[in-house]
Design a protein around this motif. Structure first.
Motif, PDB file in Angstrom:
ATOM      1  N   GLN A 205      -2.757  -5.584  -8.941  1.00 31.06           N
ATOM      2  CA  GLN A 205      -1.365  -6.066  -8.409  1.00 31.06           C
ATOM      3  C   GLN A 205      -1.039  -7.206  -9.299  1.00 31.06           C
ATOM      4  O   GLN A 205      -0.760  -8.518  -8.940  1.00 31.06           O
ATOM      5  CB  GLN A 205      -1.713  -6.670  -6.856  1.00 31.06           C
ATOM      6  CG  GLN A 205      -2.049  -5.744  -5.901  1.00 31.06           C
ATOM      7  CD  GLN A 205      -1.986  -5.978  -4.394  1.00 31.06           C
ATOM      8  OE1 GLN A 205      -2.925  -6.642  -3.919  1.00 31.06           O
ATOM      9  NE2 GLN A 205      -0.861  -5.773  -3.698  1.00 31.06           N
TER      10      GLN A 205
ATOM     11  N   TYR B 224      -1.681  -0.645  -8.981  1.00 30.19           N
ATOM     12  CA  TYR B 224      -2.348  -1.081  -7.771  1.00 30.19           C
ATOM     13  C   TYR B 224      -3.123   0.437  -7.249  1.00 30.19           C
ATOM     14  O   TYR B 224      -2.553   1.078  -6.986  1.00 30.19           O
ATOM     15  CB  TYR B 224      -1.459  -1.400  -6.825  1.00 30.19           C
ATOM     16  CG  TYR B 224      -2.160  -1.978  -5.454  1.00 30.19           C
ATOM     17  CD1 TYR B 224      -3.406  -2.218  -5.281  1.00 30.19           C
ATOM     18  CD2 TYR B 224      -1.240  -1.842  -4.302  1.00 30.19           C
ATOM     19  CE1 TYR B 224      -4.093  -2.492  -4.072  1.00 30.19           C
ATOM     20  CE2 TYR B 224      -1.907  -2.208  -3.023  1.00 30.19           C
ATOM     21  CZ  TYR B 224      -3.327  -2.589  -3.068  1.00 30.19           C
ATOM     22  OH  TYR B 224      -3.737  -2.681  -1.840  1.00 30.19           O
TER      23      TYR B 224
ATOM     24  N   GLN C 127       2.163   2.123  -3.415  1.00 29.50           N
ATOM     25  CA  GLN C 127       0.935   2.532  -4.200  1.00 29.50           C
ATOM     26  C   GLN C 127       0.651   4.093  -3.911  1.00 29.50           C
ATOM     27  O   GLN C 127       0.579   5.022  -4.852  1.00 29.50           O
ATOM     28  CB  GLN C 127      -0.391   1.903  -3.905  1.00 29.50           C
ATOM     29  CG  GLN C 127      -1.703   2.476  -4.522  1.00 29.50           C
ATOM     30  CD  GLN C 127      -2.997   2.140  -3.534  1.00 29.50           C
ATOM     31  OE1 GLN C 127      -2.730   1.397  -2.724  1.00 29.50           O
ATOM     32  NE2 GLN C 127      -3.916   2.743  -3.907  1.00 29.50           N
TER      33      GLN C 127
ATOM     34  N   GLU D 183       4.751  -4.418  -8.774  1.00 29.37           N
ATOM     35  CA  GLU D 183       5.436  -3.458  -7.888  1.00 29.37           C
ATOM     36  C   GLU D 183       6.697  -3.050  -8.156  1.00 29.37           C
ATOM     37  O   GLU D 183       7.279  -1.690  -8.411  1.00 29.37           O
ATOM     38  CB  GLU D 183       5.460  -3.977  -6.531  1.00 29.37           C
ATOM     39  CG  GLU D 183       5.951  -3.051  -5.386  1.00 29.37           C
ATOM     40  CD  GLU D 183       5.621  -3.562  -4.011  1.00 29.37           C
ATOM     41  OE1 GLU D 183       6.660  -3.440  -3.277  1.00 29.37           O
ATOM     42  OE2 GLU D 183       4.704  -4.469  -3.676  1.00 29.37           O
TER      43      GLU D 183
ATOM     44  N   SER E  51      -5.708   6.228  -5.763  1.00 29.93           N
ATOM     45  CA  SER E  51      -4.312   5.708  -5.262  1.00 29.93           C
ATOM     46  C   SER E  51      -4.161   6.289  -3.771  1.00 29.93           C
ATOM     47  O   SER E  51      -3.189   5.699  -3.298  1.00 29.93           O
ATOM     48  CB  SER E  51      -2.896   6.697  -5.959  1.00 29.93           C
ATOM     49  OG  SER E  51      -3.071   7.898  -5.803  1.00 29.93           O
TER      50      SER E  51
ATOM     51  N   ASP F  90       0.955  -1.132   0.057  1.00 30.92           N
ATOM     52  CA  ASP F  90      -0.124   0.012   0.081  1.00 30.92           C
ATOM     53  C   ASP F  90       0.877   1.264  -0.028  1.00 30.92           C
ATOM     54  O   ASP F  90       0.497   2.118  -0.882  1.00 30.92           O
ATOM     55  CB  ASP F  90      -1.034   0.372   1.029  1.00 30.92           C
ATOM     56  CG  ASP F  90      -2.236  -0.937   0.987  1.00 30.92           C
ATOM     57  OD1 ASP F  90      -2.212  -1.653  -0.194  1.00 30.92           O
ATOM     58  OD2 ASP F  90      -3.038  -1.127   1.868  1.00 30.92           O
TER      59      ASP F  90
END
Length: 565
Positions: A466, A488, A61, A471, A95, A58
């Motif tokens: 995801q 994400y 993100q 990432e 986001s 998170d």
């Protein structure tokens, strides 16, 4: 609870001691945050702690959304973030980058560049939570010990600290306390309407779940005032009934909430799958070290509804004090109580759990479930209920024991709270071990740097919420200025995802590659399509850092600095 609209005996203008006490409470909140998270998160130019992956995906993100938003120009609405996600792009709202702060620091960017503002936010949440609790408890007592110790119980809360440990925007729970304060402070008229309008507007630019909670508190307060004084201020009440929802819609529009066409129910879970277990408030889980682990629901939201043993003892003591000296609530209070019951019911959901086992299942229309899916993490709606119960318990203790004795009780409860939450605090501190201000890219092979100089965009195939390799690819792309669909977001439009995947799959299979774009292949199907459509004489298909990549036209350009493996 202090009757709404009836001045308490201690109502008087704020004194210097009162203001000093508020500052002391805020300082206590800062000390709690510092003890839990450390000082390394505070410098705005230190983003390594967010990108290390130690906290989870998170924070990555949030940083990605903000970084792309900050580098781009302003769009309409202001929260639009078209540079982040290609066809899947939406806004800074999705986001979870706290639009209120994103707007502020983007506007300041010509003067000062702020790579990350979440450390500042986390510290501010601790200070504001304690300061608002100090003000709220001032409705019950002026005793400084009672107010300061009580404020400590509000800030030393797993409900708050658990969210500041990853879901940063949801740490803005001081907004809930501000709503409760407006519900119990006397007064009416334009100033009250303006206060609610401002609070709802600010909340709409922080987080959607908090907006619904604060909006529910406003609705209860507004309806309670209308019921309590139906003939007074009718015109003002009507204006407020329009202004407050309009403020919420304005904030959502500015943040870019309405740029998303679908997918508000999320891509995993749904209403009734992340609900409040009836035993969750009594289950210490990984937070408490005194009470036994009860074993409750194990979904993604579970674990942070335990208020701590000190808070539980205060609530239990407050209930006993009320039973000894009961007071019937006023009509305006009843509305607030009913709203809190409704929030509790929504938190429990139609699938009632007890110790992790479903004990009742209510039948709801599919249309209702579909709409409730937008607030799928319903356990969060326990927060205003818990905070109201803790405040009500403090009020009952003051009435039963007096302010001085209540101060001693709350101070003792705070010490118990500190002792009880030691395991949870240690776990939280382990997530936030100091990191370097910046971290090297996880994609270290020289190929990636060379590719960034040859291409303008990188796609992950297939993409989605995801997606595999999202990432490391996203951080690489944003760091080196490439466009990417590796995203994400809090919500993604499933139709947009399906459309992108279908189009890209067809292009790969036919060799119809997009100009200045290379592809990260996330599964065997994508790899097979890339093989079928590539030109071995000009395209490069290789594996770098364990990731399969198709780089169209690579061999027609200057040789890369890295050989495929």
């Amino acid at each position: 609870m202090v009757p709404i609209g009836v001045p308490a005996p201690h109502d008087r203008p704020r004194s210097a001691a009162d203001r000093f006490g508020g500052l002391a409470a805020a300082l206590f909140g800062l000390c709690v945050v510092h003890a839990m998270f450390g000082a390394s998160i505070l410098p705005p130019d230190h983003a390594g702690w967010m990108l290390s992956g130690r906290i989870g995906p998170d924070p990555v993100q949030y940083w990605l959304g903000w970084t792309a938003f900050a580098r781009d120009g302003w769009h309409w609405p202001p929260g639009a973030n078209p540079g982040w996600g290609m066809e899947l792009a939406s806004s800074i709202f999705f986001s979870d980058s706290i639009p209120l702060l994103a707007f502020l620091f983007k506007a300041l960017r010509p003067i000062v560049e702020v790579p990350q503002y979440w450390g500042l936010w986390i510290y501010a949440c601790g200070a504001l939570q304690a300061a608002m609790a100090w003000g709220l408890l001032g409705r019950a007592t002026r005793d400084p010990l009672a107010r300061l110790a009580g404020a400590g119980l509000f800030v030393l809360q797993p409900l708050l600290l658990g969210r500041l440990g990853g879901h940063f925007a949801l740490g803005g729970q001081f907004l809930i306390l501000a709503g409760l304060w407006l519900c119990v402070v006397p007064g009416a008229g334009p100033r009250r309407g303006l206060a609610w309008t401002a609070l709802v507007l600010v909340t709409s630019l922080v987080q959607a779940y908090l907006l619904v909670m604060v909006g529910a508190l406003w609705a209860a307060d507004w309806l309670g005032r209308v019921v309590g004084s139906p003939r007074s201020g009718a015109a003002g009440s009507g204006v407020e009934a329009v202004a407050v929802p309009a403020a919420a819609l304005t904030g959502l529009w500015a943040g870019g909430f309405f740029l998303l066409d679908g997918g508000f129910g999320g891509t995993w879970g749904g209403f009734g799958q992340m609900q409040l277990d009836l035993l969750a408030p009594f289950d210490p889980g990984y937070w408490g070290g005194i009470l036994p682990d009860l074993g409750t629901a194990e979904h993604m939201e579970a674990g942070n509804s335990y208020p701590g043993l000190g808070a539980l003892l205060v609530i239990g003591g407050g209930l006993v004090a009320w039973l000894v000296h009961p007071r019937a609530p006023r009509r305006r209070d009843v509305v607030l109580l009913l709203m809190l019951v409704a929030l509790l019911g929504f938190a429990v959901s139609h699938s009632v759990l007890l110790g992790g086992h479903e004990v009742a299942a209510l039948s709801l229309p599919a249309s209702v479930i579909e709409r409730a899916d937008a607030l799928r993490a319903s356990e969060r709606f326990f927060w205003p209920v818990l905070y109201a119960a803790l405040f009500g318990a403090c009020v009952a203790l003051v009435r039963g024991l007096g302010s001085r004795r209540t101060g001693y009780v709350l101070a003792a409860a705070l010490l118990i709270q500190v002792a009880d939450l030691r395991p949870g605090a240690a776990r939280l501190q382990d997530f936030f071990v100091p990191q370097p201000p910046s971290l090297p890219l996880r994609l270290a092979d020289p190929f990636w740097a060379e590719a960034a100089s040859r291409y303008d965009a990188v796609r992950v195939v297939p993409t989605g919420m995801q997606a595999r390799h999202w990432e490391e690819v996203a951080v690489y792309a944003v760091s080196l200025g490439l466009r990417t669909d590796a995203v994400y977001l809090a919500r993604l439009d499933p139709h947009a995802v399906a459309g992108v995947n279908a189009t890209v799959a067809q292009r790969l299979e036919q060799g119809d590659h997009e100009p200045r774009t290379f592809y990260v292949l996330g599964d065997r199907a994508a790899l097979m399509r890339a093989v079928a459509g590539m030109s071995p004489s000009s395209d490069l298909l290789g594996r770098f850092d364990g990731i399969w990549v198709l780089a169209p036209g690579w061999r027609d350009q200057v040789a890369a600095n890295s050989a495929a493996r």
